[in-house]
Design an enzyme around this catalytic site. Structure first.
Site, mmCIF file in Angstrom:
data_model
loop_
_atom_site.group_PDB
_atom_site.id
_atom_site.type_symbol
_atom_site.label_atom_id
_atom_site.label_comp_id
_atom_site.label_asym_id
_atom_site.label_seq_id
_atom_site.Cartn_x
_atom_site.Cartn_y
_atom_site.Cartn_z
ATOM 1 N N ARG A 29 -5.049 0.994 5.145
ATOM 2 C CA ARG A 29 -4.714 1.619 3.863
ATOM 3 C C ARG A 29 -3.704 2.742 4.039
ATOM 4 N NH1 ARG A 29 -9.569 2.323 1.835
ATOM 5 N NH2 ARG A 29 -9.511 0.533 0.435
ATOM 6 N N ALA A 30 -3.795 3.481 5.145
ATOM 7 C CA ALA A 30 -2.863 4.583 5.371
ATOM 8 C C ALA A 30 -1.432 4.082 5.470
ATOM 9 C CB ALA A 30 -3.249 5.339 6.645
#
Length: 699
Positions: A281-282
């Site tokens: 997700r980062a």
């Protein structure tokens, strides 16, 4: 619900002084809602809420289907909208809504409520929309998001991730679109969010009040002017607001044309890998943020400085492995990583030595003088706050190795606080996973993960008539209550004739969070370096366990001639760890004073929150010295706590081949359990079979 068209004008966004990182993060989400929202962390009184509420007036108005309670877009209405179909509906234009979610909101208020009685008797999906429906295509603001119940945070972030809200009740299902800009604010001193919940926020910003007198003067002057004449103050900033509103619209139009090159994408991936963030997700958030930064700067290509700024906004909260880790990034390491994986294609942007936007936030170096932010009337130049501002770095817990000296008690004549009777603080030992210590019985406190309790979530153990609004329906019990009356009620056909008196709600049993009050012996008898390091490691482990089980914590220390409330009950285990790190030792052992102080703290907390049950954890070797009849006085104080039903655990810190067993005697007086440091470990060879409940039954 708060919307952008209140009668009193909101404080203008462009009038906010300082806080460049916060303003930039909010504006990037306005440009690209796909970034995933903002979590604003900071001390109280730093205008977090003011800045967030001011954002709504900058958002462009939205077209909605006339009469639709779910704000469907006329060009592409939601095919599953509960108010659909919309073939013949008109079009309305309305301002972007900003909806506030109160900390005490119920699940039905958040996701909406189904009329179960009509669903059973008429087969009608009568649905009352909740705040998620109100916030669709707008802003959802959660103040003090860290104080929101976990199950509400789960529902909120799931909706934010999927763009839809689902309501399931006893086989009846309703779905509607729920896409919104999620903004949360929190004060870390009041407790942290779980790491997996932190990860759901796209960006995070740390804010702190400025220490510059000129900037503080500007804040006060503007606030006083706004309070005296809100309409006049807003009118004075209208031109700047319009300019910033136009820049947002221009960036939105440019965003689809921005190209994220392979070189920039490689830098993003390398940065996330270098800082060991979990999951992917980062990487995705950084890519979206860097793209939004380029659009905000008026460019169609992503440069290295965009990637750097995106990392500073998207990664700090994803690096925390436990609540004791300080947030923030090592900027030197970030620069080295970007340089190592730099791409030649990014050199195309070197023609512009002063790129517009990323380095200065919303007012950083653009040709228009700064995104609509006016000069500060003689105030200092604004610069972005570093991501870690306002949160001190945790001290190193590993003390340098020194030769151990023989353990011996401190001279009992040394008074508390004296140079001769006090030793400097030592570092805590390595934390470990602890056994779960429960409070006996069945509570009704806030949802958590420690002790058994009647909760809104958990396994169903029975049914009862609802008290007030119907909670979770117990379908079988409801049908059983209604079945005997069907003939008398003249039932015909397939429908079940259900009356209000037939409804039964489920009684559920789950886990609650408790108030874990630590009473830590910091006297001379505990002062040997090796012992105190192990004791601090054990308390640190229990603090981490309390964080994971959603407990409140408090800490009392006793030494010399008295006891001190080192940490009033709070949800911030980070504050508890900081107090523990600084704890000095030495002097006598006023055990009775520590227990009496605990009695007083628990008495006050019962008045504040009677439903949250306490668990007293006394960390001591059991010695009691100083004052008249210290042993007898300590025993009386322990029996006072036991008489009020306080669940207790004594962590026996006595070491060596010869042991006096004083901690065990204290546990018996408390009608609690005594465990050694070894027994406290979850992976200990000697299993911890004595629980608080079992010991109290034996007593």
């Amino acid at each position: 619900m708060t919307t952008a068209h209140n009668t009193t004008p909101q404080y203008p966004f462009t009038a906010v002084v300082g806080m460049a990182d916060l303003r930039l993060a909010l504006l990037l989400n306005a440009v690209s809602p796909a970034v995933g929202g903002v979590l604003v962390r900071g001390e109280k009184g730093t205008a977090k809420s003011t800045a967030v509420r001011a954002l709504a007036s900058l958002m462009p108005p939205v077209d909605v289907v006339g009469g639709c309670r779910f704000a469907c877009a006329p060009a592409a209405p939601d095919p599953g909208c509960p108010d659909g179909p919309h073939e013949t509906a008109g079009v309305e234009e309305r301002p972007t809504r900003m909806v506030e979610l109160p900390v005490g909101a119920s699940e039905d208020r958040l996701v909406g409520a189904l009329d179960i009685e009509r669903a059973l008797s008429e087969g009608v999906k009568a649905f009352e929309p909740g705040l998620l429906a109100d916030a669709h295509r707008g802003i959802l603001y959660v103040d003090e998001v860290n104080l929101l119940h976990d199950h509400l945070v789960d529902l909120l972030l799931d909706a934010a991730a999927m763009g839809a809200s689902y309501v399931e009740r006893e086989g009846v299902s309703v779905r509607h679109a729920a896409r919104f800009l999620l903004v949360g604010t929190m004060n870390p001193e009041e407790g942290e969010l779980r790491p997996q919940l932190l990860d759901r926020f796209g960006l995070t910003v740390e804010v702190a009040a400025s220490r510059e007198p000129d900037e503080r003067v500007a804040v006060v002057r503007r606030r006083l002017a706004y309070d005296a004449d809100p309409a006049g103050f807003a009118a004075g900033w209208a031109a700047e607001e319009d300019a910033l509103r136009g820049r947002i619209a221009a960036a939105r139009e440019l965003l689809p044309q921005v190209t994220l090159g392979d070189g920039a994408l490689r830098q993003i991936a390398a940065t996330c890998a270098a800082f060991e963030v979990d999951g992917m997700r980062a990487d995705i958030v950084m890519a979206r943020t860097a793209t939004a930064l380029a659009a905000w700067a008026g460019r169609t290509d992503v440069l290295e400085e965009d990637v750097r700024q995106a990392a500073l906004l998207a990664l700090p909260h994803r690096r925390r492995r436990n609540p004791f880790d300080a947030p923030g990034l090592d900027e030197d390491k970030l620069d080295r990583t970007l340089e190592e994986f730099g791409a030649d294609e990014n050199a195309d942007g070197d023609d512009d030595p002063e790129p517009d936007g990323p380095d200065g936030g919303p007012d950083g170096g653009g040709p228009d003088g700064g995104g609509g932010q006016p000069p500060q009337d003689g105030g200092p130049d604004e610069s972005p706050l570093p991501p870690e501002s306002g949160l001190p770095h945790q001290q190193d817990r590993e003390a340098p190795e020194t030769p151990e000296r023989a353990e011996q008690p401190e001279p009992e004549s040394a008074p508390q606080g004296s140079a001769a009777g006090e030793r400097p603080a030592v570092g805590a030992g390595e934390p470990f996973r602890t056994r779960r210590l429960d409070v006996p019985g069945l509570g009704e406190g806030a949802d958590g993960r420690r002790s058994r309790a009647r909760t809104a979530h958990g396994r169903t153990t029975g049914a009862r008539r609802p008290h007030g609004a119907l909670g979770k329906l117990h379908l079988a019990a409801t049908v059983q209550a209604a079945a005997p009356h069907q003939r008398a009620r003249g039932r015909h056909g397939r429908g079940l004739v259900v009356r209000r008196d037939d409804l039964r709600e489920a009684v559920r049993e789950g886990r609650e969070g408790n108030l874990v009050l630590f009473v830590v012996d910091a006297s001379g008898s505990m002062a040997a370096r090796k012992r105190m390091s192990a004791v601090k490691g054990a308390v640190l482990s229990l603090l981490l366990d309390a964080y994971q089980r959603r407990d409140k914590i408090g800490m009392i220390t006793f030494r010399g001639t008295g006891a001190e409330l080192a940490l009033p009950p709070t949800s911030s285990v980070e504050a508890g760890a900081a107090r523990l790190e600084q704890l000095p030792t030495g002097g006598r052992t006023p055990l009775s004073e520590g227990l009496l102080k605990a009695h007083e703290v628990l008495r006050v907390e019962r008045m504040r929150d009677a439903s949250r049950r306490p668990l007293l954890v006394v960390v001591t070797d059991g010695r009691a010295t100083g004052g008249p009849e210290p042993v007898a006085r300590a025993a009386r104080a322990a029996r006072l706590l036991a008489g009020e039903g306080t669940a207790s655990v004594v962590v026996d810190c006595e070491t060596g081949p010869v042991r006096l067993g004083l901690a065990g005697e204290l546990a018996r007086d408390l009608q609690g359990t005594a465990v050694t440091l070894d027994e406290l470990r979850a992976d200990s060879v000697s299993a911890l079979v004595r629980t608080v409940q079992g010991n109290r039954k034996a007593a």
